[in-house]
Design a protein around this motif. Structure first.
Motif, PDB file in Angstrom:
ATOM      1  N   SER A   1      -4.184   1.718  -4.327  1.00  0.00           N
ATOM      2  CA  SER A   1      -3.070   1.173  -3.555  1.00  0.00           C
ATOM      3  C   SER A   1      -3.569   0.134  -2.548  1.00  0.00           C
ATOM      4  CB  SER A   1      -2.340   2.290  -2.802  1.00  0.00           C
ATOM      5  OG  SER A   1      -1.805   3.226  -3.684  1.00  0.00           O
ATOM      6  N   ALA A   2      -4.670   0.451  -1.883  1.00  0.00           N
ATOM      7  CA  ALA A   2      -5.247  -0.478  -0.904  1.00  0.00           C
ATOM      8  C   ALA A   2      -5.702  -1.770  -1.574  1.00  0.00           C
ATOM      9  CB  ALA A   2      -6.409   0.187  -0.171  1.00  0.00           C
TER      10      ALA A   2
ATOM     11  N   LYS B   1      -5.731   3.570   8.160  1.00  0.00           N
ATOM     12  CA  LYS B   1      -5.316   2.261   7.637  1.00  0.00           C
ATOM     13  C   LYS B   1      -5.286   1.229   8.759  1.00  0.00           C
ATOM     14  CE  LYS B   1      -3.751  -0.763   4.731  1.00  0.00           C
ATOM     15  NZ  LYS B   1      -4.735  -1.510   3.950  1.00  0.00           N
TER      16      LYS B   1
ATOM     17  N   TYR C   1       0.839  -1.208   0.000  1.00  0.00           N
ATOM     18  CA  TYR C   1       0.000   0.000   0.000  1.00  0.00           C
ATOM     19  C   TYR C   1       0.870   1.252   0.000  1.00  0.00           C
ATOM     20  CZ  TYR C   1      -3.205   3.484   2.131  1.00  0.00           C
ATOM     21  OH  TYR C   1      -3.941   4.607   2.423  1.00  0.00           O
TER      22      TYR C   1
END
Length: 152
Positions: free
Chosen positions: A49-50, A129, A26
């Motif tokens: 990205s996640a 996150k 990520y």
């Protein structure tokens, strides 16, 4: 209860390892997107990205979960097991993405006082996150135990 606690500890260790796989991918993807200009063209690049990090970590998690944490069901083929694991993980990914979206776009970006106490990078890469990961870990343990583990 002792076996359940041991299983939760093993799940936690596998989860921490897979979190780091997810997290570093990520972060790396975020840095890549920021440096090649995608961030300017697509402000929600962190969701991509996640998705990338989550996808790689799911495969690693599947392998480690059935090696160290859960007892495979005798009445389920490996193909069916993986499909169920994947479906549960995709739902978990949706929960992860939703947590990030709500945390960053709906809360952080609209609460000036929150922006005053943490940077956007900290909010995206640490605070929300880690929070999203905690929510998804609880979901994953419960659903895998219910749908994938051999019953006594």
């Amino acid at each position: 209860m002792n076996n359940l606690m041991q299983q939760i500890m093993k799940f936690g260790l596998v989860g921490v390892f897979c979190f780091f796989v997810d997290y570093f991918i990520y972060l790396g993807a975020n840095v890549l997107f920021e440096n090649v200009g995608i961030a300017a063209a697509f402000p929600k690049y962190y969701l991509i990205s996640a998705l990338i990090g989550f996808t790689v970590s799911v495969v690693v998690n599947y392998i480690l979960s059935f090696k160290f944490v859960f007892v495979r069901r005798d009445d389920m083929s490996r193909k069916k097991e993986f499909v169920i694991f994947l479906i549960l993980s995709i739902i978990g990914m949706g929960v992860n993405e939703l947590c990030l979206f709500v945390g960053i776009d709906l809360i952080y970006m609209h609460w000036a006082w929150l922006k005053g106490i943490m940077s956007e990078g900290f909010a995206k890469n640490i605070f929300f996150k880690f929070g999203a990961t905690g929510v998804v870990m609880v979901y994953n343990f419960i659903t895998r135990k219910i749908f994938l583990e051999q019953k006594d």
